[in-house]
Design a protein around this motif. Structure first.
Motif, PDB file in Angstrom:
ATOM      1  N   LEU A 150      -4.351   2.549   6.321  1.00 53.66           N
ATOM      2  CA  LEU A 150      -5.785   2.781   6.115  1.00 53.66           C
ATOM      3  C   LEU A 150      -6.607   1.584   6.590  1.00 53.66           C
ATOM      4  N   THR A 151      -6.113   0.368   6.312  1.00 47.19           N
ATOM      5  CA  THR A 151      -6.898  -0.818   6.678  1.00 47.19           C
ATOM      6  C   THR A 151      -6.711  -1.193   8.147  1.00 47.19           C
ATOM      7  N   ASN A 152      -5.889  -0.456   8.880  1.00 45.13           N
ATOM      8  CA  ASN A 152      -5.898  -0.614  10.337  1.00 45.13           C
ATOM      9  C   ASN A 152      -7.161  -0.005  10.947  1.00 45.13           C
ATOM     10  N   VAL A 153      -7.843   0.832  10.167  1.00 49.06           N
ATOM     11  CA  VAL A 153      -9.047   1.495  10.662  1.00 49.06           C
ATOM     12  C   VAL A 153     -10.246   0.589  10.415  1.00 49.06           C
ATOM     13  N   PRO A 154     -10.956   0.172  11.453  1.00 49.10           N
ATOM     14  CA  PRO A 154     -12.159  -0.641  11.221  1.00 49.10           C
ATOM     15  C   PRO A 154     -13.115   0.106  10.299  1.00 49.10           C
ATOM     16  N   GLY A 155     -13.688  -0.600   9.346  1.00 49.68           N
ATOM     17  CA  GLY A 155     -14.599   0.041   8.404  1.00 49.68           C
ATOM     18  C   GLY A 155     -13.902   0.602   7.176  1.00 49.68           C
ATOM     19  N   ALA A 156     -12.584   0.422   7.074  1.00 54.27           N
ATOM     20  CA  ALA A 156     -11.869   0.932   5.897  1.00 54.27           C
ATOM     21  C   ALA A 156     -12.426   0.316   4.622  1.00 54.27           C
ATOM     22  N   SER A 157     -12.967  -0.919   4.735  1.00 53.41           N
ATOM     23  CA  SER A 157     -13.472  -1.592   3.530  1.00 53.41           C
ATOM     24  C   SER A 157     -14.631  -0.828   2.902  1.00 53.41           C
ATOM     25  N   GLU A 158     -15.296   0.049   3.675  1.00 56.05           N
ATOM     26  CA  GLU A 158     -16.407   0.834   3.130  1.00 56.05           C
ATOM     27  C   GLU A 158     -15.927   1.929   2.168  1.00 56.05           C
ATOM     28  N   VAL A 159     -14.666   2.337   2.316  1.00 53.50           N
ATOM     29  CA  VAL A 159     -14.201   3.468   1.501  1.00 53.50           C
ATOM     30  C   VAL A 159     -13.008   3.126   0.596  1.00 53.50           C
ATOM     31  N   LEU A 160     -12.269   2.072   0.936  1.00 55.57           N
ATOM     32  CA  LEU A 160     -11.079   1.739   0.145  1.00 55.57           C
ATOM     33  C   LEU A 160     -11.416   0.640  -0.855  1.00 55.57           C
ATOM     34  N   LEU A 161     -11.375   0.959  -2.134  1.00 49.88           N
ATOM     35  CA  LEU A 161     -11.665  -0.052  -3.148  1.00 49.88           C
ATOM     36  C   LEU A 161     -10.449  -0.939  -3.368  1.00 49.88           C
ATOM     37  N   GLU A 162      -9.290  -0.312  -3.552  1.00 52.53           N
ATOM     38  CA  GLU A 162      -8.093  -1.088  -3.808  1.00 52.53           C
ATOM     39  C   GLU A 162      -6.857  -0.213  -3.696  1.00 52.53           C
ATOM     40  N   ASP A 163      -5.737  -0.895  -3.575  1.00 50.27           N
ATOM     41  CA  ASP A 163      -4.446  -0.225  -3.463  1.00 50.27           C
ATOM     42  C   ASP A 163      -3.493  -1.010  -4.347  1.00 50.27           C
ATOM     43  N   VAL A 164      -2.947  -0.344  -5.345  1.00 50.30           N
ATOM     44  CA  VAL A 164      -2.028  -1.014  -6.258  1.00 50.30           C
ATOM     45  C   VAL A 164      -0.603  -0.596  -5.910  1.00 50.30           C
ATOM     46  N   VAL A 165       0.172  -1.546  -5.404  1.00 49.95           N
ATOM     47  CA  VAL A 165       1.583  -1.264  -5.159  1.00 49.95           C
ATOM     48  C   VAL A 165       2.323  -1.576  -6.447  1.00 49.95           C
ATOM     49  N   ALA A 166       2.522  -0.515  -7.239  1.00 48.34           N
ATOM     50  CA  ALA A 166       3.129  -0.691  -8.563  1.00 48.34           C
ATOM     51  C   ALA A 166       4.606  -0.381  -8.441  1.00 48.34           C
ATOM     52  N   TYR A 167       5.356  -1.388  -8.000  1.00 45.57           N
ATOM     53  CA  TYR A 167       6.767  -1.176  -7.735  1.00 45.57           C
ATOM     54  C   TYR A 167       7.556  -1.062  -9.043  1.00 45.57           C
ATOM     55  N   SER A 168       7.190  -1.868 -10.020  1.00 45.16           N
ATOM     56  CA  SER A 168       7.934  -1.840 -11.292  1.00 45.16           C
ATOM     57  C   SER A 168       7.285  -0.844 -12.251  1.00 45.16           C
ATOM     58  N   ASN A 169       8.081  -0.320 -13.186  1.00 43.88           N
ATOM     59  CA  ASN A 169       7.539   0.580 -14.199  1.00 43.88           C
ATOM     60  C   ASN A 169       6.471  -0.112 -15.032  1.00 43.88           C
ATOM     61  N   GLU A 170       6.718  -1.391 -15.290  1.00 43.33           N
ATOM     62  CA  GLU A 170       5.777  -2.177 -16.078  1.00 43.33           C
ATOM     63  C   GLU A 170       4.395  -2.208 -15.404  1.00 43.33           C
TER      64      GLU A 170
END
Lengths: 417, 417
Positions: free
Chosen positions: B292-312
């Motif tokens: 998604l962030t390879n697309v210029p302007g993604a910062s206008e629509v993407l607030l955040e991405d949480v890579v929640a690898y652990s169950n915790e």
């Protein structure tokens, strides 16, 4: 012994398929002690393919042709090799039996066109295809051999491993030219190609065996040491002292060897210490997490990765204070430090890695231009930060920043002992 | 007009690096109306590289040489082209200025060896390198041109797009050979290559101009319609009715055209609605955020991405309840739904996308095998979920899962109107 690779296929020539067979074949040929000096690619065109194979036969002892052995009219390789070596095509009983057996095995009827796959140049030996329908063949002249293999990578590899590799080794041996070429790759980060070359100038030049060469990747450089010898052990023995010398001079920048990636080295380094990692990314947008999780077992060391693209997310998820962002900006050393410490603390990790920068094309300013990237690593010993300025487009800046971030993390792991 | 590609680099010849530049260059040349009949690869060897370039000049109007433009002694391309065309090397003021400017921009000192990069065959025009340190050049004879570009893919592409593409188009035009080959690519998700081919069988066969072909990518399929004509407008007019027919049959699966990526379509779809996105990734490890962030302007629509690898992390960051994970497991439809809703809520986003699965090689079980992936999208209209079972290795499963997640998001955006 000299080998030359000719790949045949319009889809390769037009770039619709990337030619990975050539790289595989070249590595195998090198391991078998064959020198490769040229490679050619042509489309499914009889005349031009004959030109390419004939040229290869003029300058190599063994020509490996890949592709064009299927059942369709487009598959020109049988006719091409027959024309290049000057013999007619004949149906091979052995090849026909193999094609027939394949269709019996998979329970599908054999089409009349598939019978073409049993044709080989007169006198050629058939190479069984353990995987698919297309037998290969070897035509042998007094001092030249032409090996034809299918273009489907799985079939080509299976035939190379089971039949062609041993055949080529024996051919070299029977001509008193057995030998191997062994390469050792050393990978570096944090040093440019020119600086690396400067440090190794005397090693790079005037050596015939082993030879040294450098090449540049995205944000990293590699050195290749290649030795030719009668057997692997001797070749490795020749490489060893040269490798030691290289490492004595620039070993501090060397992160890995051969197929090792920077991310695999980082995952291994974390696992060895029993440390858990948390990552906070801004401009890299998840690329660091993606690269780390390409390594099997990354789940053992990576707790989480917060892509905090918005300032709000940096505050809420990572505890970066609004005042800090107001004063220094989101792209600043202070923010990188706060992000690394924040993600380490909130994830309960041993190490926090953070990257924040401007990937462009928009968002730059005279003081904070596109390509400016700050990164920080927080460990129990404290926090270190780096400032970088990368050139190139958005994807290039993301890739360089991710590599630099992983390199900084690796260095901190080393310093932590 | 005929073009021929010569790639120079021992690492390519020995198979240590797969030659992806050739495929890119071949595609670009085809789009510019140039025919390519041969391709050659040689190592960093002056004599053999001169042979290859000379042979290419005998049979092509334009020769594109890639690789060997770096600052080191191994970088033979300048000398090779000069020898092949029969002129001496000279230092170019323009090239020197570019190399100098690069080092000023990145704030590093320029080494004496780097001055070599300012050498070009006498009379050659300099091609700016907007990304790195290696300017390229074009040497032009009466009826032949040789274009030299660096081997680093990012630099090669940047120079091809900004300078060499327009130059080659103009060269063909000025010779009255401005025939063009125009391709239209249609990209599909949610339909396999065999089904697509079946639906288009009569269109795929027996057409000479325009031609149709299908290509399978990772989790997606493309159809290429290619027309050859005197000018672009005519070619497009030939493509148009065929494209309409394709879309009438399988348009529901078509997400984009030509260079459009699925992530760019998703970013545009979000922007059009003024919607903000938050992502929660498990097995894809950041790949969705990276794309998604390879697309210029993604910062206008993407607030955040949480890579929640652990169950915790799934519990703490996304509010997934421990009981839910205990009952259904982290790889389950219930967990995917909870992650999508949790990240949407905690980020204050309009849309939440979540992916959870088993990328392997470890972690699989008979009930939950490697390749099992759940994904969910939460919008104001509710939450939808999907179950997938992907084959292949870890990287392939990650890539397929990311594509399927983006495809699900796209469908939800379409349905939201």
């Amino acid at each position: 012994m000299r080998a030359e690779i000719v790949t045949i296929g319009t889809e390769l020539l037009l770039g619709q398929v990337v030619d990975t067979n050539s790289a595989y074949l070249a590595r195998k040929l090198g391991q078998l002690g064959y020198d490769t000096y040229f490679r050619q690619t042509v489309g499914d065109n009889h005349r031009r393919a004959v030109l390419a194979v004939s040229l290869a036969m003029e300058r190599a002892d063994v020509v490996i042709v890949s592709g064009g052995l299927g059942p369709t009219e487009d598959d020109v390789t049988r006719d091409v090799v027959a024309a290049a070596v000057g013999v007619p095509l004949e149906e091979s009983e052995e090849a026909l039996a193999q094609v027939t057996a394949y269709f019996e095995r998979v329970g599908r009827p054999m089409r009349p066109s598939q019978r073409r796959q049993a044709l080989v140049p007169r006198g050629a030996r058939v190479i069984p295809d353990p995987v698919g329908t297309a037998p290969g063949f070897v035509w042998e002249g007094a001092d030249r051999a032409v090996v034809a293999l299918p273009g489907v990578p799985g079939e080509l590899k299976a035939m190379m491993e089971s039949w062609v590799g041993p055949y080529l080794a024996e051919r070299a041996r029977s001509r008193g030219q057995a030998g191997v070429i062994v390469s050792r790759l050393l990978h570096f980060v944090g040093i440019g190609e020119a600086d690396l070359e400067q440090a190794l100038l005397d090693l790079l030049h005037g050596r015939a065996n082993p030879t040294l060469a450098t090449y540049a990747g995205t944000g990293q450089v590699s050195v290749r040491i290649t030795a030719r010898a009668a057997d692997k052990a001797t070749a490795r023995g020749m490489i060893e002292p040269v490798e030691q010398e290289v490492r004595a001079r620039v070993g501090a920048y060397c992160y890995g060897f051969d197929d090792e990636t920077l991310e695999a080295v980082v995952v291994r380094g974390l696992a060895r210490r029993g440390w858990k990692l948390a990552v906070a990314e801004s401009c890299t947008g998840g690329l660091v997490g993606d690269r780390l999780t390409n390594v099997p077992g990354a789940s053992e060391v990576l707790l989480e990765d917060v892509v905090a693209y918005s300032n709000e997310a940096k505050q809420r998820r990572l505890g970066v204070e609004a005042a800090l962002i107001r004063e220094h900006g989101a792209v600043s050393e202070a923010c990188a430090r706060a992000m690394a410490e924040g993600v380490r603390r909130s994830a309960g990790a041993d190490v926090g890695l953070a990257i924040t920068g401007i990937a462009g094309p928009g968002g730059g300013s005279p003081e904070k231009p596109v390509g400016l990237v700050y990164m920080a690593v927080a460990t129990p010993a404290g926090t270190v930060a780096e400032r970088h300025r990368f050139g190139g487009d958005r994807l290039h800046i993301k890739a360089r920043a991710a590599t630099a971030g992983l390199a900084l993390l690796r260095r901190c792991l080393l310093e932590a002992g």
